[in-house]
Structure formats: C-alpha cells, structure tokens
Design a protein around this motif. Sequence first.
Motif, short mmCIF file in Angstrom:
data_model
loop_
_atom_site.label_atom_id
_atom_site.label_comp_id
_atom_site.label_asym_id
_atom_site.label_seq_id
_atom_site.Cartn_x
_atom_site.Cartn_y
_atom_site.Cartn_z
N LEU A 32 47.68 48.54 19.07
CA LEU A 32 47.29 48.56 20.48
C LEU A 32 48.22 49.44 21.31
N ILE A 33 49.48 49.50 20.93
CA ILE A 33 50.42 50.40 21.60
C ILE A 33 50.03 51.84 21.30
N VAL A 34 49.66 52.12 20.06
CA VAL A 34 49.23 53.48 19.69
C VAL A 34 47.96 53.86 20.45
N ARG A 35 47.03 52.93 20.61
CA ARG A 35 45.82 53.21 21.38
C ARG A 35 46.18 53.57 22.82
N LEU A 36 47.10 52.79 23.41
CA LEU A 36 47.54 53.08 24.77
C LEU A 36 48.24 54.44 24.84
N LEU A 37 49.08 54.74 23.87
CA LEU A 37 49.77 56.04 23.86
C LEU A 37 48.78 57.19 23.79
N HIS A 38 47.74 57.05 22.97
CA HIS A 38 46.72 58.09 22.88
C HIS A 38 46.05 58.32 24.23
N LEU A 39 45.73 57.25 24.92
CA LEU A 39 45.10 57.37 26.23
C LEU A 39 46.05 58.02 27.23
N LEU A 40 47.32 57.67 27.15
CA LEU A 40 48.30 58.22 28.08
C LEU A 40 48.58 59.70 27.82
N VAL A 41 48.53 60.08 26.56
CA VAL A 41 48.80 61.47 26.21
C VAL A 41 47.70 62.38 26.72
N ILE A 42 46.47 61.91 26.74
CA ILE A 42 45.37 62.75 27.23
C ILE A 42 45.18 62.64 28.73
N LEU A 43 45.88 61.74 29.40
CA LEU A 43 45.73 61.55 30.84
C LEU A 43 45.94 62.83 31.64
N PRO A 44 47.02 63.59 31.42
CA PRO A 44 47.18 64.82 32.21
C PRO A 44 46.06 65.84 31.99
N VAL A 45 45.55 65.93 30.78
CA VAL A 45 44.49 66.87 30.47
C VAL A 45 43.20 66.45 31.17
N SER A 46 42.87 65.18 31.08
CA SER A 46 41.63 64.71 31.70
C SER A 46 41.72 64.79 33.22
N THR A 47 42.88 64.55 33.78
CA THR A 47 43.06 64.65 35.23
C THR A 47 42.92 66.11 35.68
N ALA A 48 43.55 67.01 34.95
CA ALA A 48 43.47 68.43 35.30
C ALA A 48 42.04 68.94 35.17
N SER A 49 41.33 68.51 34.15
CA SER A 49 39.94 68.93 33.97
C SER A 49 39.07 68.46 35.13
N ALA A 50 39.27 67.25 35.56
CA ALA A 50 38.50 66.72 36.69
C ALA A 50 38.84 67.47 37.98
N GLU A 51 40.11 67.78 38.16
CA GLU A 51 40.51 68.53 39.36
C GLU A 51 39.92 69.93 39.36
N ARG A 52 39.91 70.59 38.21
CA ARG A 52 39.32 71.93 38.12
C ARG A 52 37.83 71.89 38.43
N ALA A 53 37.15 70.91 37.87
CA ALA A 53 35.71 70.79 38.11
C ALA A 53 35.43 70.53 39.59
N PHE A 54 36.22 69.68 40.21
CA PHE A 54 36.04 69.40 41.62
C PHE A 54 36.31 70.64 42.47
N PHE A 55 37.35 71.39 42.11
CA PHE A 55 37.70 72.60 42.84
C PHE A 55 36.57 73.63 42.75
N LYS A 56 35.98 73.79 41.57
CA LYS A 56 34.86 74.73 41.41
C LYS A 56 33.67 74.29 42.24
N PHE A 57 33.41 72.99 42.26
CA PHE A 57 32.30 72.44 43.03
C PHE A 57 32.54 72.67 44.53
N LYS A 58 33.77 72.49 44.96
CA LYS A 58 34.14 72.64 46.38
C LYS A 58 33.95 74.07 46.87
N ASP A 59 34.22 75.06 46.01
CA ASP A 59 34.12 76.46 46.39
C ASP A 59 32.69 76.95 46.54
N ARG A 60 31.75 76.24 46.05
CA ARG A 60 30.35 76.72 46.09
C ARG A 60 29.73 76.53 47.41
#
Length: 113
Positions: free
Chosen positions: A85-113
């Motif tokens: 369960l700790i390893v599952r949590l670590l996996h989720l935490l490791v991808i957190l910055p990537v998923s956050t950045a992806s969402a921010e990029r998508a929102f930024f592209k949407f905002k510019d249109r």
Amino acid sequence: MDLLSTIATLIPRNRFKSFKGKNICDLVKKYYPSDFSQQDIYGLEQQLKPFVVDVSNNEELKYIPTLIDLCHCLVETGRDTIYNLIVRLLHLLVILPVSTASAERAFFKFKDR
C-alpha cells in the motif's frame, strides 16, 4: 501543498522528522478516495509503523533522497510485497507532478482559444 509537505516526511533521508502516519492517511482519504478503500487506508496506517522502523534501521534504505529512489529500492529488495500500500501511494505521488502539469497545459491551451 499540504499533500507534498506531508508526503515529504516519507523520504528516508529526512529521517522521518515530523512523520505522522495519521496525517498521511488523512491526506490519502482526501486526495485519493477512489484509489484506496477504507480497508486499504487502515492497512496503510498499519504498514507505515513498521516501514519507518525498517527503513530507519536499514543501511541501504535510510539515506535514500527521493520518493522515486525509495520506490525502486523497495521493489529491488522485495519489500514491495510487504509494503504494497505504501508502494501504491508512492506510485501515485511520483506521477502527481506530471499529471498536474498535463492538466495545467491543457487548461492553458483551452484558455488561449
């Protein structure tokens, strides 16, 4: 921010200063309700106690500087089955910055249109 600062207490090189398993479990309930059942959260709390003792007393684990390195080392030493369960949590935490950045990029592209 509270998630990242609390999870940083899991990094062994920090010597588990200000580590509180209950705080980690509370954040898991808040941010990952679909990834951890109530039973999983109870199990996570039970795994955190021996995890801290194990890592603190193990020379190859206690100076690990990052969550990614910790995750790799847990798998390499076979501890991923003990602390699944700790390893599952670590996996989720490791991808957190990537998923956050992806969402921010998508929102930024949407905002510019």
